[in-house]
Design an enzyme around this catalytic site. Sequence first.
Site, PDB file in Angstrom:
ATOM      1  N   HIS A 179     -17.136 -80.257 -14.935  1.00 50.08           N
ATOM      2  CA  HIS A 179     -15.716 -80.332 -14.577  1.00 50.08           C
ATOM      3  C   HIS A 179     -14.904 -79.237 -15.279  1.00 50.08           C
ATOM      4  O   HIS A 179     -13.799 -78.906 -14.855  1.00 50.08           O
ATOM      5  CB  HIS A 179     -15.180 -81.716 -14.959  1.00 50.08           C
ATOM      6  CG  HIS A 179     -14.085 -82.245 -14.086  1.00 50.08           C
ATOM      7  ND1 HIS A 179     -12.990 -81.486 -13.731  1.00 50.08           N
ATOM      8  CD2 HIS A 179     -13.893 -83.452 -13.515  1.00 50.08           C
ATOM      9  CE1 HIS A 179     -12.186 -82.218 -12.974  1.00 50.08           C
ATOM     10  NE2 HIS A 179     -12.716 -83.401 -12.818  1.00 50.08           N
ATOM     11  N   ASP A 402     -20.192 -78.029   5.636  1.00 45.49           N
ATOM     12  CA  ASP A 402     -21.085 -77.850   6.787  1.00 45.49           C
ATOM     13  C   ASP A 402     -21.872 -76.557   6.590  1.00 45.49           C
ATOM     14  O   ASP A 402     -21.330 -75.459   6.759  1.00 45.49           O
ATOM     15  CB  ASP A 402     -20.245 -77.817   8.068  1.00 45.49           C
ATOM     16  CG  ASP A 402     -21.071 -77.443   9.297  1.00 45.49           C
ATOM     17  OD1 ASP A 402     -22.307 -77.264   9.164  1.00 45.49           O
ATOM     18  OD2 ASP A 402     -20.475 -77.317  10.382  1.00 45.49           O
TER      19      ASP A 402
HETATM   20  C1  LIG Z   1     -16.705 -80.774 -10.965  1.00 42.54           C
HETATM   21  O1  LIG Z   1     -17.250 -81.088  -9.718  1.00 42.54           O
HETATM   22  C2  LIG Z   1     -16.642 -82.007  -8.927  1.00 42.54           C
HETATM   23  C3  LIG Z   1     -15.429 -82.648  -9.216  1.00 42.54           C
HETATM   24  C4  LIG Z   1     -14.902 -83.575  -8.332  1.00 42.54           C
HETATM   25  C5  LIG Z   1     -13.644 -84.265  -8.560  1.00 42.54           C
HETATM   26  C6  LIG Z   1     -12.874 -84.059  -9.587  1.00 42.54           C
HETATM   27  C7  LIG Z   1     -11.592 -84.788  -9.708  1.00 42.54           C
HETATM   28  O2  LIG Z   1     -11.478 -85.954  -9.504  1.00 42.54           O
HETATM   29  S1  LIG Z   1     -10.223 -83.914 -10.152  1.00 42.54           S
HETATM   30  C8  LIG Z   1      -8.897 -84.980  -9.592  1.00 42.54           C
HETATM   31  C9  LIG Z   1      -8.778 -85.044  -8.089  1.00 42.54           C
HETATM   32  N1  LIG Z   1      -7.515 -85.580  -7.699  1.00 42.54           N
HETATM   33  C10 LIG Z   1      -6.451 -84.810  -7.483  1.00 42.54           C
HETATM   34  O3  LIG Z   1      -6.495 -83.612  -7.561  1.00 42.54           O
HETATM   35  C11 LIG Z   1      -5.189 -85.545  -7.115  1.00 42.54           C
HETATM   36  C12 LIG Z   1      -4.431 -84.755  -6.110  1.00 42.54           C
HETATM   37  N2  LIG Z   1      -3.330 -85.543  -5.626  1.00 42.54           N
HETATM   38  C13 LIG Z   1      -2.088 -85.448  -6.132  1.00 42.54           C
HETATM   39  O4  LIG Z   1      -1.822 -84.686  -7.035  1.00 42.54           O
HETATM   40  C14 LIG Z   1      -1.068 -86.353  -5.520  1.00 42.54           C
HETATM   41  O5  LIG Z   1       0.095 -85.639  -5.318  1.00 42.54           O
HETATM   42  C15 LIG Z   1      -0.779 -87.598  -6.382  1.00 42.54           C
HETATM   43  C16 LIG Z   1      -0.213 -87.247  -7.744  1.00 42.54           C
HETATM   44  C17 LIG Z   1      -2.074 -88.384  -6.569  1.00 42.54           C
HETATM   45  C18 LIG Z   1       0.263 -88.475  -5.702  1.00 42.54           C
HETATM   46  O6  LIG Z   1      -0.125 -88.635  -4.406  1.00 42.54           O
HETATM   47  P1  LIG Z   1       0.883 -89.251  -3.334  1.00 42.54           P
HETATM   48  O7  LIG Z   1       1.608 -90.378  -3.944  1.00 42.54           O
HETATM   49  O8  LIG Z   1       0.090 -89.496  -2.121  1.00 42.54           O
HETATM   50  O9  LIG Z   1       1.951 -88.136  -3.069  1.00 42.54           O
HETATM   51  P2  LIG Z   1       1.763 -86.832  -2.196  1.00 42.54           P
HETATM   52  O10 LIG Z   1       0.470 -86.194  -2.486  1.00 42.54           O
HETATM   53  O11 LIG Z   1       2.998 -86.029  -2.414  1.00 42.54           O
HETATM   54  O12 LIG Z   1       1.725 -87.325  -0.691  1.00 42.54           O
HETATM   55  C19 LIG Z   1       2.883 -87.985  -0.136  1.00 42.54           C
HETATM   56  C20 LIG Z   1       2.748 -88.087   1.368  1.00 42.54           C
HETATM   57  O13 LIG Z   1       2.540 -86.786   1.900  1.00 42.54           O
HETATM   58  C21 LIG Z   1       1.550 -86.852   2.952  1.00 42.54           C
HETATM   59  N3  LIG Z   1       0.373 -86.073   2.533  1.00 42.54           N
HETATM   60  C22 LIG Z   1       0.265 -85.346   1.408  1.00 42.54           C
HETATM   61  N4  LIG Z   1      -0.906 -84.725   1.374  1.00 42.54           N
HETATM   62  C23 LIG Z   1      -1.579 -85.062   2.476  1.00 42.54           C
HETATM   63  C24 LIG Z   1      -2.863 -84.749   3.001  1.00 42.54           C
HETATM   64  N5  LIG Z   1      -3.695 -83.904   2.371  1.00 42.54           N
HETATM   65  N6  LIG Z   1      -3.225 -85.288   4.148  1.00 42.54           N
HETATM   66  C25 LIG Z   1      -2.422 -86.120   4.809  1.00 42.54           C
HETATM   67  N7  LIG Z   1      -1.179 -86.467   4.364  1.00 42.54           N
HETATM   68  C26 LIG Z   1      -0.772 -85.944   3.226  1.00 42.54           C
HETATM   69  C27 LIG Z   1       1.239 -88.290   3.149  1.00 42.54           C
HETATM   70  O14 LIG Z   1       2.100 -88.786   4.136  1.00 42.54           O
HETATM   71  C28 LIG Z   1       1.577 -88.913   1.815  1.00 42.54           C
HETATM   72  O15 LIG Z   1       1.992 -90.236   1.872  1.00 42.54           O
HETATM   73  P3  LIG Z   1       1.031 -91.391   2.364  1.00 42.54           P
HETATM   74  O16 LIG Z   1       1.748 -92.650   2.056  1.00 42.54           O
HETATM   75  O17 LIG Z   1       0.814 -91.205   3.819  1.00 42.54           O
HETATM   76  O18 LIG Z   1      -0.253 -91.254   1.606  1.00 42.54           O
HETATM   77  C29 LIG Z   1     -15.554 -83.855  -7.159  1.00 42.54           C
HETATM   78  C30 LIG Z   1     -16.743 -83.214  -6.854  1.00 42.54           C
HETATM   79  C31 LIG Z   1     -17.293 -82.288  -7.731  1.00 42.54           C
HETATM   80  O19 LIG Z   1     -18.442 -81.622  -7.448  1.00 42.54           O
END
Ligand SMILES: COc1cc(/C=C/C(=O)SCCNC(=O)CCNC(=O)[C@H](O)C(C)(C)COP(=O)(O)OP(=O)(O)OC[C@H]2O[C@@H](n3cnc4c(N)ncnc43)[C@H](O)[C@@H]2OP(=O)(O)O)ccc1O
Length: 455
Positions: A179, A402
Amino acid sequence: MVVEARENGAAVAVAGDEAAAGKFTVKRGEPELVAPAEATPTGEKYYLSNLDQNIAVIVQTVYCYKPAAAAGEDDAVAVLRDALAKVLVHYHPLAGRLTISAEMKLAVELTGDGAVFVAADAGCDLADVGDLTKPDPTKLGQLVYSVPGAKNILEMPPMTAQVTRFKCGGFALGLAMNHCMFDGIGAMEFVNSWAETARGAAELTVPPFLDRTLLSARSPPVISFDHHEFAEIPDISDTAALYASQDLLYRSFTFDPDRLDRVRSLALVGADEDLLAGKRFTTFEALSGLVWRARTAALGLTPDQRTKLLFAVDGRQRFEPPLPKGYFGNGIVLTNAIATAGELLGSPVSFAAGMVREAVRMVSDEYMRSAVDYFEATRARPSLASTLLITTWSRLAFQGADFGWGEPAMSGPVTLPEKEVILFLAHGEERKSINVLLGLPATAMEAFQKLMDEI
Ligand SMILES: COc1cc(/C=C/C(=O)SCCNC(=O)CCNC(=O)[C@H](O)C(C)(C)COP(=O)(O)OP(=O)(O)OC[C@H]2O[C@@H](n3cnc4c(N)ncnc43)[C@H](O)[C@@H]2OP(=O)(O)O)ccc1O
């Protein structure tokens, strides 16, 4: 299938899967080093930022591919090996080896040695891998290569890859990647670049941006937030005794779009209108609030027990200026919320969801720079004492992997890294459902299950 894991981490498959586990044998060939296909910089150290230092753990994942007629006679092993050599030209630090710098931080020695690559053959069909929605380290661990005898991460290469051929013609790619090299978004950009290279792309859609010094600490460091993520909260409820006396049971709870709607509605009950400011809770806020509260109840925490929620926020667009597209390293920072069990359980889910929203809002450019400087000044790592760490993979682009055999039929982690971790994974049609994966002592899991059944 339900999977139980004992305290030592060894997992036991139950509920009729013993037979499947028994016939699951994998024979590995000799590991080889796959070096970049062209000359890359060597002899220097590659800088890792303070955000990379925080999370130097190996993440093991598995991607499974069904046999595909369209891929013809191509051997997946050869295709993936050749493409790895090519993509490592762009991602050459992955071909180096971890070291400790003069500042006593992790860095990469640019040796150009290469990634460790292993071909393997399974004595069964891909179908025998079973359901990747629950971790089964005993079985899935056979699909990922770990360097034998390595005592710490300095003795492990930044990445290993294993390609396992199944009798049916399908194959699995097992990755073990540190990581400290990248977060989930960066890891998927790498895997997907490797995949498009395997499909014959001459250029990468998202070339990596290698320079991590843009996240260097300020001199002198400025700590402008409390950074409770590092707080060691005493376990006054003695959950240690509960964990010690019972088996850890892993379960996965599926929230389909209807159930997610119900969770978002539930989170609105009693919600503070000022906090909402006309914006209903997001899926993440509502679901995190729900599971934080339910886990607190299930563990039977005493009302005065302080409990910490930790989760990663993607900082790429929150930095000023935003990080460049393709930023290779960790662009995530941990944020936190702390409440007593009494506060969480004496209030509706909206209270916990509101705390999650506040924790997300707190993550500004200054917060992240302060977190970088905190590590510079203290070398402290976030504490998991009395903590729930939610890791959300639900929007990570696993489906982009893919390599010419189509999207993975399934993909997922080999295991949960710590007992404090809950993982959100995308699931089902169009990845619109979320699987919530967690481990709890058996009695706590039963209590958690009951709470989830009410939704
Ligand atoms: C080393 O090898 C690896 C590593 C790994 C894995 C490592 C990890 O785990 S690192 C951590 C991974 N996680 C993240 O990076 C978290 C990213 N997410 C965020 O930062 C988010 O903003 C949040 C802080 C978690 C808050 O999320 P949320 O409350 O959902 O707020 P928003 O993101 O602003 O979204 C609000 C709203 O917007 C729409 N939306 C936003 N993005 C998307 C999207 N991509 N698709 C669709 N819609 C989106 C959506 O409407 C959201 O609201 P909803 O209510 O509908 O959800 C692994 C493997 C390895 O080999």
